[in-house]
Write a protein that holds these residues in place. Structure first.
Motif, PDB file in Angstrom:
ATOM      1  N   LEU A  23       0.849  -1.198   0.000  1.00  0.00           N
ATOM      2  CA  LEU A  23       0.000   0.000   0.000  1.00  0.00           C
ATOM      3  C   LEU A  23       0.879   1.240   0.000  1.00  0.00           C
ATOM      4  O   LEU A  23       2.034   1.209   0.437  1.00  0.00           O
ATOM      5  CB  LEU A  23      -0.981   0.000   1.173  1.00  0.00           C
ATOM      6  CG  LEU A  23      -0.485  -0.101   2.619  1.00  0.00           C
ATOM      7  CD1 LEU A  23       0.072   1.218   3.117  1.00  0.00           C
ATOM      8  CD2 LEU A  23      -1.643  -0.517   3.521  1.00  0.00           C
ATOM      9  N   THR A  24       0.309   2.335  -0.505  1.00  0.00           N
ATOM     10  CA  THR A  24       1.024   3.614  -0.564  1.00  0.00           C
ATOM     11  C   THR A  24       0.582   4.498   0.597  1.00  0.00           C
ATOM     12  O   THR A  24      -0.620   4.726   0.790  1.00  0.00           O
ATOM     13  CB  THR A  24       0.751   4.330  -1.901  1.00  0.00           C
ATOM     14  OG1 THR A  24       1.165   3.472  -2.972  1.00  0.00           O
ATOM     15  CG2 THR A  24       1.510   5.640  -1.981  1.00  0.00           C
ATOM     16  N   LEU A  25       1.540   4.975   1.359  1.00  0.00           N
ATOM     17  CA  LEU A  25       1.251   5.693   2.602  1.00  0.00           C
ATOM     18  C   LEU A  25       0.760   7.116   2.350  1.00  0.00           C
ATOM     19  O   LEU A  25       1.170   7.777   1.390  1.00  0.00           O
ATOM     20  CB  LEU A  25       2.506   5.753   3.475  1.00  0.00           C
ATOM     21  CG  LEU A  25       3.115   4.411   3.888  1.00  0.00           C
ATOM     22  CD1 LEU A  25       4.427   4.641   4.622  1.00  0.00           C
ATOM     23  CD2 LEU A  25       2.138   3.644   4.776  1.00  0.00           C
ATOM     24  N   ALA A  26      -0.094   7.572   3.227  1.00  0.00           N
ATOM     25  CA  ALA A  26      -0.501   8.978   3.268  1.00  0.00           C
ATOM     26  C   ALA A  26       0.345   9.681   4.338  1.00  0.00           C
ATOM     27  O   ALA A  26       1.241   9.081   4.931  1.00  0.00           O
ATOM     28  CB  ALA A  26      -1.986   9.076   3.588  1.00  0.00           C
ATOM     29  N   GLU A  27       0.044  10.956   4.603  1.00  0.00           N
ATOM     30  CA  GLU A  27       0.779  11.683   5.646  1.00  0.00           C
ATOM     31  C   GLU A  27       0.072  11.511   6.979  1.00  0.00           C
ATOM     32  O   GLU A  27      -1.147  11.626   7.064  1.00  0.00           O
ATOM     33  CB  GLU A  27       0.884  13.167   5.299  1.00  0.00           C
ATOM     34  CG  GLU A  27       1.731  13.944   6.307  1.00  0.00           C
ATOM     35  CD  GLU A  27       2.028  15.366   5.855  1.00  0.00           C
ATOM     36  OE1 GLU A  27       3.156  15.825   6.052  1.00  0.00           O
ATOM     37  OE2 GLU A  27       1.105  16.003   5.302  1.00  0.00           O
ATOM     38  N   ASN A  28       0.842  11.230   8.007  1.00  0.00           N
ATOM     39  CA  ASN A  28       0.285  11.044   9.348  1.00  0.00           C
ATOM     40  C   ASN A  28      -0.263  12.378   9.860  1.00  0.00           C
ATOM     41  O   ASN A  28       0.499  13.343   9.998  1.00  0.00           O
ATOM     42  CB  ASN A  28       1.372  10.516  10.288  1.00  0.00           C
ATOM     43  CG  ASN A  28       0.801  10.028  11.601  1.00  0.00           C
ATOM     44  OD1 ASN A  28      -0.149  10.581  12.124  1.00  0.00           O
ATOM     45  ND2 ASN A  28       1.391   8.979  12.131  1.00  0.00           N
ATOM     46  N   PRO A  29      -1.566  12.477  10.145  1.00  0.00           N
ATOM     47  CA  PRO A  29      -2.140  13.753  10.595  1.00  0.00           C
ATOM     48  C   PRO A  29      -1.595  14.194  11.951  1.00  0.00           C
ATOM     49  O   PRO A  29      -1.613  15.388  12.267  1.00  0.00           O
ATOM     50  CB  PRO A  29      -3.645  13.462  10.665  1.00  0.00           C
ATOM     51  CG  PRO A  29      -3.745  11.976  10.795  1.00  0.00           C
ATOM     52  CD  PRO A  29      -2.580  11.414  10.049  1.00  0.00           C
ATOM     53  N   ASP A  30      -1.120  13.249  12.759  1.00  0.00           N
ATOM     54  CA  ASP A  30      -0.587  13.591  14.071  1.00  0.00           C
ATOM     55  C   ASP A  30       0.933  13.710  14.082  1.00  0.00           C
ATOM     56  O   ASP A  30       1.519  14.092  15.088  1.00  0.00           O
ATOM     57  CB  ASP A  30      -1.002  12.521  15.103  1.00  0.00           C
ATOM     58  CG  ASP A  30      -2.510  12.438  15.260  1.00  0.00           C
ATOM     59  OD1 ASP A  30      -3.150  13.506  15.269  1.00  0.00           O
ATOM     60  OD2 ASP A  30      -3.041  11.317  15.362  1.00  0.00           O
ATOM     61  N   ASN A  31       1.575  13.365  12.961  1.00  0.00           N
ATOM     62  CA  ASN A  31       3.035  13.409  12.887  1.00  0.00           C
ATOM     63  C   ASN A  31       3.432  13.772  11.456  1.00  0.00           C
ATOM     64  O   ASN A  31       3.872  12.916  10.682  1.00  0.00           O
ATOM     65  CB  ASN A  31       3.619  12.046  13.290  1.00  0.00           C
ATOM     66  CG  ASN A  31       5.106  12.112  13.582  1.00  0.00           C
ATOM     67  OD1 ASN A  31       5.727  13.177  13.498  1.00  0.00           O
ATOM     68  ND2 ASN A  31       5.689  10.979  13.921  1.00  0.00           N
TER      69      ASN A  31
END
Length: 386
Positions: free
Chosen positions: A279-287
């Motif tokens: 899977l392709t990662l998104a940006e961590n909203p908390d980090n």
């Protein structure tokens, strides 16, 4: 196609209509002609079903007579615990409500306890059963130790929420000395806290040493996140990019090395079978700047000594017994009638203050309590509705 929610609402409506038609008729007092509650058996009112019995009163009597002095000391400790717990719960909910008002975000301070929805079905039902039994039994035993009569014990269903109760003679209870009343009120949460402590000790010293971390379990998949459609609830991640993952610390460390847009390889156990997924990662909203899978991770454990089918259910049963007893026991001390904490505060105010002073304080307490509770419960309801 009819939604599940519609089916559930229709089924519940039919259930209550049938129940009310069979048991909704009230007994009539021949002298006054007024309806009275049944002393025993099943009675049904609007979305409230109560089953009463006197059969367990003898057991409660015998238990209360074993050592009345012990139960009085137990009740006194319950009073102290009650007021300390009351202050703690009020402070915790106040701070959460303050944060909500300041940030305009909604951190949920109170979690709804619905088996099969917000907590696991069977473990939740076991935990709630223990909570109700020890809470109400403790109320009853302390009441009898104080020589206060009980009318019945039983089970209650409030719409879809099951419960248990010990029904004291309210007239006699209201006329009892303040200390006796406070002992009875505080005994319920006292039993829940004691049960939580005992359960925590069993978990810490008897069960947890038998367990070993063995991967990251997918507790839930966040809709619209990279994991949506790739991972399933209950999957166990055992490796990321070929590196073994056994503990939560290892999982966090590996994820902190990833970047948004990066494609990672996951090795996952699903229904006992090993799968290789990407899977392709998104940006961590908390980090910000770190990769985000989009799951709610839980530590997966297995037994060191085998017999996972026995050890793990025992562990999770005890865990939910602990969690629900400490959470519900403390929440019951929130200073709002009809909760035990509310009754403890209300009786003290009425005992020591004149009515002209006590009345506005009681109304203010109710208003503030409802306001704080609304600010803490509303986010949990909104999250459930999503």
């Amino acid at each position: 196609m009819v939604s599940t929610a519609v089916i559930v609402v229709v089924a519940l409506t039919a259930f209550w209509l049938v129940l009310y038609s069979l048991f909704g008729k009230k007994e009539i007092d021949p002298e006054t002609g007024e309806p009275v509650e049944k002393e025993e058996g099943l009675s049904v009112d609007f979305l409230v079903a109560m089953w009463r019995t006197k059969r367990l009163l003898g057991f409660i009597d015998r238990l209360s007579r074993v050592n009345r002095r012990f139960w009085k000391v137990y009740g006194d400790i319950g009073i102290a615990l009650g007021y300390m717990g009351m202050a703690y719960v009020f402070y915790a909910l106040f701070m959460t409500a303050l944060k909500t008002l300041q940030t305009k975000k909604s951190p949920s301070g109170v979690q709804l306890v619905i088996p099969g929805v917000t907590i696991p079905l069977w473990y939740g039902l076991i935990g709630l059963a223990v909570v109700m039994v020890v809470h109400e039994l403790s109320h009853g035993v302390v009441a009898r130790a104080e020589k206060l009569p009980l009318k019945s014990v039983g089970l209650v269903l409030l719409a879809v929420i099951p419960g248990a109760f010990v029904e004291p003679d309210e007239e006699k209870l209201s006329k009892a000395p303040l200390r006796s009343r406070l002992r009875v009120y505080g005994a319920g949460s006292m039993a829940n806290v004691v049960t939580a402590i005992i359960t925590a000790l069993i978990l810490s010293y008897a069960i947890t040493p038998l367990l070993v971390p063995n991967g990251i379990e997918v507790g839930d998949v966040i809709k619209g996140a990279p994991a949506d459609g790739v991972l399933h609830k209950g999957d166990v991640i055992i490796a990321i990019n070929g590196q073994s993952v056994k503990t939560m610390d290892e999982f966090i460390a590996l994820m902190n090395k990833t970047k948004p847009g990066e494609t990672i390889a996951l090795t996952v156990l699903r229904d006992g079978k090993e799968l290789n997924l990407k899977l392709t990662l998104a940006e961590n909203p908390d980090n910000p700047g770190k990769g985000f899978i989009g799951i709610r991770p839980n530590q997966h454990v297995t037994s060191k000594v085998g017999h996972d089918g026995i050890i793990l259910p025992l562990f999770f049963s005890l865990y939910w017994i602990y969690l629900l007893n400490i959470g519900i026991g403390l929440m019951n001390l929130f200073p709002l009638v009809p909760l035990d904490g509310g009754r403890m505060l209300d009786d003290v105010i009425k005992e020591y203050l004149p009515e002209r002073v006590a009345k506005p304080i009681r109304y203010a307490t109710i208003g503030i309590g409802l306001f704080l509770l609304a600010l803490n419960v509303l986010p949990a309801i909104l999250n459930l509705a999503k």
